[in-house]
Write a protein that holds these residues in place. Sequence first.
Motif, short mmCIF file in Angstrom:
data_model
loop_
_atom_site.label_atom_id
_atom_site.label_comp_id
_atom_site.label_asym_id
_atom_site.label_seq_id
_atom_site.Cartn_x
_atom_site.Cartn_y
_atom_site.Cartn_z
N LEU A 24 16.49 -38.20 -8.14
CA LEU A 24 16.89 -36.85 -8.57
C LEU A 24 16.26 -36.48 -9.90
CD1 LEU A 24 20.66 -36.84 -7.61
CD2 LEU A 24 18.73 -35.89 -6.37
N LEU A 100 5.77 -28.19 -6.94
CA LEU A 100 5.54 -28.15 -5.49
C LEU A 100 6.75 -27.51 -4.82
CD1 LEU A 100 4.22 -31.76 -5.02
CD2 LEU A 100 2.86 -29.69 -5.11
N ASP A 101 6.81 -26.14 -4.85
CA ASP A 101 8.00 -25.50 -4.28
C ASP A 101 7.64 -24.68 -3.06
OD1 ASP A 101 6.57 -23.64 -5.57
OD2 ASP A 101 8.22 -22.81 -6.75
N LEU A 103 8.27 -25.24 -0.09
CA LEU A 103 9.33 -25.26 0.93
C LEU A 103 10.17 -23.99 0.88
CD1 LEU A 103 10.65 -28.90 0.94
CD2 LEU A 103 9.51 -27.70 2.77
N ALA A 104 10.10 -23.26 -0.24
CA ALA A 104 10.86 -22.00 -0.31
C ALA A 104 10.28 -20.99 0.67
CB ALA A 104 10.83 -21.45 -1.71
N ARG B 638 17.99 -21.60 -1.58
CA ARG B 638 16.70 -22.04 -1.07
C ARG B 638 15.68 -22.00 -2.19
NH1 ARG B 638 13.23 -18.34 2.65
NH2 ARG B 638 13.22 -17.40 0.59
N THR B 639 15.65 -23.04 -2.98
CA THR B 639 14.78 -23.02 -4.14
C THR B 639 13.39 -23.51 -3.82
OG1 THR B 639 15.47 -25.25 -4.65
CG2 THR B 639 16.70 -23.47 -5.68
N GLY B 640 13.27 -24.42 -2.84
CA GLY B 640 11.98 -25.02 -2.57
C GLY B 640 11.75 -26.24 -3.45
N ARG B 641 12.68 -26.53 -4.32
CA ARG B 641 12.54 -27.69 -5.21
C ARG B 641 12.97 -28.94 -4.47
NH1 ARG B 641 13.15 -25.63 -10.70
NH2 ARG B 641 11.52 -24.04 -10.73
N LEU B 642 12.12 -29.95 -4.55
CA LEU B 642 12.42 -31.19 -3.88
C LEU B 642 13.69 -31.81 -4.42
CD1 LEU B 642 11.32 -33.09 -1.78
CD2 LEU B 642 10.13 -34.31 -3.59
N SER B 643 13.86 -31.72 -5.77
CA SER B 643 14.99 -32.41 -6.38
C SER B 643 16.31 -31.77 -5.98
CB SER B 643 14.84 -32.42 -7.89
OG SER B 643 14.53 -31.12 -8.34
N TYR B 645 16.90 -30.22 -3.18
CA TYR B 645 17.18 -30.63 -1.81
C TYR B 645 17.71 -32.05 -1.78
CZ TYR B 645 14.76 -26.49 -0.16
OH TYR B 645 14.37 -25.22 0.09
N ALA B 646 17.07 -32.91 -2.55
CA ALA B 646 17.51 -34.31 -2.57
C ALA B 646 18.94 -34.42 -3.07
CB ALA B 646 16.57 -35.14 -3.45
N LEU B 647 19.26 -33.60 -4.08
CA LEU B 647 20.63 -33.61 -4.61
C LEU B 647 21.62 -33.21 -3.52
CD1 LEU B 647 22.44 -33.97 -7.05
CD2 LEU B 647 22.12 -31.55 -7.59
N VAL B 650 22.03 -36.07 -1.16
CA VAL B 650 22.85 -37.15 -1.73
C VAL B 650 24.32 -36.76 -1.74
CG1 VAL B 650 23.36 -38.37 -3.87
CG2 VAL B 650 21.00 -38.14 -3.09
#
Lengths: 105, 675
Positions: A24, A100-101, A103-104, B638-643, B645-647, B650
Motif C-alpha cells: 500500500l 500509472l492511473d 485504470l481510471a 474510481r481513481t485508477g490508482r493502484l494503491s 485499489y489494493a487498499l 485488503v
Amino acid sequence: MSIGVTHLLVASALVFGTGVYGVLARRSLFGVLLALQLMLAGADVALVAFARFGDAVRQPLDGTAFAFLAMLAGAAEVTVAVALVLLAYRRHRTVQVDELDELAG
Amino acid sequence: MYNLAWAVVLVPLGACILTYLPESPRRAAFLPILGTAAALVLSLLVLAYRLEHNSSAPYQSVITFITFSPNQDLGGGVVGDFHPQVGVRVDGLSAVMMPVVALVSLLVQIHSLGSMRGDGGLRRYFALLGLGTFAMLAFVASPNYFHLYVMWELVAVVSWLLVGHWWHRPESLRAARRAFVISRVGDLALLLALVLTFVKFSANVALLPATPGQDVNDPLSFTVLGQEWHRGHLGAVAGVGVRTLVVTALLLLVAAAFRSAQLPIQSWLADTTEGPAPAAALMQSATVATMGVFLIARSYPLFLEVPQILALVAVLGAATAVAGALAALALVDMQRIIAYLTSSHLGLALVALGMGTLSAGVFHLFTQAWTVALLALAAANVVRAYGTRDIRQLGGVWERMPWTARALLVGCAGSSGVLLVSGFWSLDGVVAGVLHNRLPNGVSAPAVVQALILIGVLAAMGLGALAVIRLFAVACLGDPARRRGFQPERVREAGDSMRGPLLPLAALTVVVGFAGILGVRATFGNVVFAGSTPQHEPFSVGAVLLTAILGTGAAALGWLVWVRRERAAVDLAARTAAATPLAGAGALLAPARARVASAFLTRVAALPGLLEAAVIEPTTEAMAGAVEVAAAGPRRLRTGRLSSYALTAVAATALLALGVTLAATGHFPGVGASR
C-alpha cells in the motif's frame, strides 16, 4: 518457554502485515513487488508452522510441500511481474504507481 | 418396398449436406442432382408398388424422437400426450406427389447448370435446391401435422433464401422479405390449427387402443385424426363440437390460401420471379405454391365434415382463378404473367377440392406441375436471351429460339385447355365436379353458390386461355422492339442444359393428361385414390363439351386477335375490353392492393411508434437518469490508482476474514460452528 504454533503464527502475521503495508505504501512498482513477496513469505511461514505442529501422522508433509509450491509460484510471479513492469516502463517512462492511473479509463 | 420412401426423403438431404465437400462449385452442383435423380427413381418404385397394392391401407413408418413420461407432470397436463413423431406415409396422394416433386426439381437443377453458370453463389444455390427438394418430399410424405408443420416452415425458409439469392440486388431482397413476412401469417394460422387440434383431441386419443406397430398414439397423425374428426362431428369426442372443426378448417384454409397465393395475397408468388428464374419455376410448379392445395387435400376428411367451409374453399378458388387470369391478361412482365396463371390454376384445383372431387383437384395439380414448370423454364430461356421481361419488347422467338418457342407453345396449350392436351383433361374434371356438386357424403352446395362458381371457373378458363395465347403471340411472333444495346441478330437458342429439361416437360404435358380420361376404367382418381376412401369421379359430357369449346375457342379467339390480327376479332376484343374494364382491373389489382396494404400497415406500424414515444422512451430515459444519479457517488471511487485499489482489496479481505472468523466461532446464528 518453547516455541509453539502461536509464536510462529504471530511471526507469520507480522511478515504478512509488513508486506501489506509495503504494497500500500511503496510508490515504486519494484517496491510493491518486493512487498508482495513478503506477503507470500508470511503465508509460507504459517503453512510450515501448521505442517510442523499439525497432524504429523496423517498429513506429515502437506504443509511443507504446499509452502514449497507457494515459493515456486512466487518466483514465477516475480518473473512475469518484472516483465510487465518493464513493459509499463517502456510505455510510460515511469515505474511510479501514482502516475500509472490508466485504470481510471 | 414401402420403406424406400425413407430413402426418397433422406437421399436428397444427404446430397444437400455433401454439397459443401467438393472443391469446385460446379462439381458440387452434381451432388444434389444425383441425389434428386436417385430420389426420383426410388419414388417411382414406391409409386409403382403403391399402384399395385392400391387397395391396402396407407403405409406409415414413424420415429418418436421425444417421449415424455406419462407420469411426469409437465404443468400443462396435456404435454404428456405430446409425442413428436417424424416419418413417412405412403398413400395415393403422397405416392403421386413424390415423383412430381423429384422430377420437376431434377429438371430445374439441370436447367440451373446452364442458366446459373458463373454465378458467384452456385454452391449455395444448389445446396438450397437440394434442401428444398428434401423439405418438399418430406412435406408430401409427412405422416402427421407436426412433421408437416416443420417441413412447411423449412420450405418457406428455403424459398426465402432462394428468392433472395442475389442478395446484392435490392429488389430481390425486398421480394424475399415480403414473401417471407406474408408467409408468416399463414404459418401462424397453421400453427393455431395444430395447437387447437392437439388441445382438443390429445386427451381422447391417449385413451384409444394403441395403433398396431406403434408404441404411442400420436394425436396429430393423419390416420388417427381421420377417424377422430368424424367421431368429433358425431359428438363422440368430449369437448369437440362442430364449432371446433369449423374453426380448425378455417385456420387450415387461411394457411393454404397464403401458401398457394389465393386471392388477397397473390402478389408474393409473382415476387418469387425476382430470384433466379429456375428456382422460381420450381417454387411455382412443385414446391411452395402447391403446398396449400396439398394441405387441404391432406386434411380432406376434416373438410368433408364441414361442407360450408368446403364451399368457401371453392368460392375462394374460383375468385382467385378469375383474378389471376385477369392479371395475367393485363400484365406485360413475362414471368409475372406465368406466376399469376399459376395462382389461377391453383385456384381451379381448389375449386375441384371444394366441390368434393378430391381426385380431380389433385389431378389438376399434377398436370399443371409439368405445364407451369415448362412455361416458367421456357420463359427463363427467353428472358435470359433477350435481357428483358417485358413481352412488348420480345418477338421473333419462334425463329431465333425454335426449341424454346415450341416448348412454350406446348406449355401454353397445356395451360389453356386446348383439346387433348393435359390441361383439357384436368380442367374438365374441375368443371364436371362443379356440375356434379355433390360431396362423397351426399351434401351439395346451394345452387346459387354452384352457379357463381361455375361462372367463375368458366370465366377463368376463357381468360386464362386468352392470356397464354397473348403471352405466346406477343412474345414469340413478330419482331423484337429496338432497344439501345440490344442486337436481335445475336439472340441464340439456349444451351443444352437449358434446352434439355424442356423436352421431357413438354412430352409430359402432352401425354400425362391421358391418365385422366374420364370414363376409362383406370382413371387417375380410381387408381391413385382407391383403397380406404374410394374416390368417385363424376363424368359429364357437358363438362367435356364446355371445356373443349371454351378452351379451344378462347385459344382460337386469342389466335385471331394477337396472331392473325383479324380486324373483326381485334375490334371485338377491344369492344369487350371497353365494355368491361375487367382486364384493366386485373392490372390495377396488384398496385392498388399494395397501396391499401401499405397504408394499412403504415397506420398499424405507427401504433408501436406512439407507444414508444409515450411509454417506452420516458421509461428508459428515467432509468438512465436514475443510474446517472446513483453512479455519481461511486464514480469518485474510481481513481485508477493502484494503491487505492489494493487498499480496497485488503480492506475487503480483512472484512471477509473477520466474517469467517466470527462465523467459525459461532457468532452468527445458523452459520458455521458445524462442530
